[in-house]
Design a protein around this motif. Structure first.
Motif, PDB file in Angstrom:
ATOM      1  N   ALA A  51       0.840  -1.206   0.000  1.00  0.00           N
ATOM      2  CA  ALA A  51       0.000   0.000   0.000  1.00  0.00           C
ATOM      3  C   ALA A  51       0.871   1.251   0.000  1.00  0.00           C
ATOM      4  CB  ALA A  51      -0.920  -0.013   1.218  1.00  0.00           C
ATOM      5  N   GLN A  54      -6.827   2.619   1.148  1.00  0.00           N
ATOM      6  CA  GLN A  54      -6.644   1.222   0.772  1.00  0.00           C
ATOM      7  C   GLN A  54      -7.995   0.519   0.844  1.00  0.00           C
ATOM      8  OE1 GLN A  54      -3.669  -0.948   2.942  1.00  0.00           O
ATOM      9  NE2 GLN A  54      -4.063  -2.827   1.829  1.00  0.00           N
ATOM     10  N   ASN A  77      -6.853  -4.839  -1.783  1.00  0.00           N
ATOM     11  CA  ASN A  77      -5.432  -4.775  -2.139  1.00  0.00           C
ATOM     12  C   ASN A  77      -5.146  -3.652  -3.138  1.00  0.00           C
ATOM     13  OD1 ASN A  77      -6.729  -5.951  -4.273  1.00  0.00           O
ATOM     14  ND2 ASN A  77      -5.171  -7.494  -4.662  1.00  0.00           N
ATOM     15  N   ILE A 109      -5.394   0.789  -4.023  1.00  0.00           N
ATOM     16  CA  ILE A 109      -5.498   2.139  -3.483  1.00  0.00           C
ATOM     17  C   ILE A 109      -6.512   2.888  -4.329  1.00  0.00           C
ATOM     18  CG2 ILE A 109      -4.304   4.339  -3.099  1.00  0.00           C
ATOM     19  CD1 ILE A 109      -3.443   2.153  -1.160  1.00  0.00           C
TER      20      ILE A 109
END
Length: 169
Positions: free
Chosen positions: A21, A135, A138, A140
């Motif tokens: 992330a 996030q 998985n 962004i």
């Protein structure tokens, strides 16, 4: 057996190249200037200054480690702002507020209207940040605060707006 080995190789290769992330946030942060448009050309900075509240953290550390490569594409500097002070924040083009930053609302209140405040959680949007890199599983996801965008001296390229979730906070 051969199919199993091939499957293992594909799984391992995809896992080994998976981005964290923090890596994704750092990449987004470095790409955002390409999508920013200034409504008043006098407000466009000559050099981009990324300010990190309290510490560079993982995101700032990743950018710092890649500075020599990144500076070939754009002129920027990294600054750590230790306290929510208008004098310290006036030079910031982007103000990055990590999850663990104390007094996020104070940093946002003290920041200049030309400063783009970016956080890691949706709660910073409620405090008045313009953007957040949240996030979701998985990935962004870019969130943009429509209320702050209307008040700010910047606008975003239509391409970024189409990728982002835009809402009033």
């Amino acid at each position: 057996m051969r199919a199993f080995c091939l499957l293992c190789l594909l799984v391992f290769s995809s896992v080994s190249f998976a981005k964290t992330a923090e890596q994704l946030r750092a990449a987004y942060l470095m790409q955002i200037p390409a999508f920013v448009r200034y409504t008043n050309t006098n407000h466009k900075p000559y050099q981009i200054t990324y300010c990190f509240a309290e510490q560079l953290g993982k995101v700032g550390g990743l950018i710092d480690a890649q500075q020599s490569v990144l500076k070939e594409r754009m002129s920027f500097s990294l600054v750590v702002v230790k306290q929510a002070n208008a004098n310290e924040l006036k030079e910031c083009t982007y103000l990055y507020l990590a999850k663990n930053t104390d007094n996020i609302d104070q940093y946002i209140k003290q920041a200049d209207t030309k400063t783009i405040a970016i956080g890691e959680e949706l709660s910073v949007m409620e405090d008045g940040a313009l953007m957040s890199l949240v996030q979701e599983q998985n990935k962004i996801r870019i969130h943009i605060n429509r209320t702050k965008l209307d008040e700010n001296t910047v606008s975003f390229n239509a391409r970024l707006m189409s990728l982002a979730k835009v809402a009033n906070y």
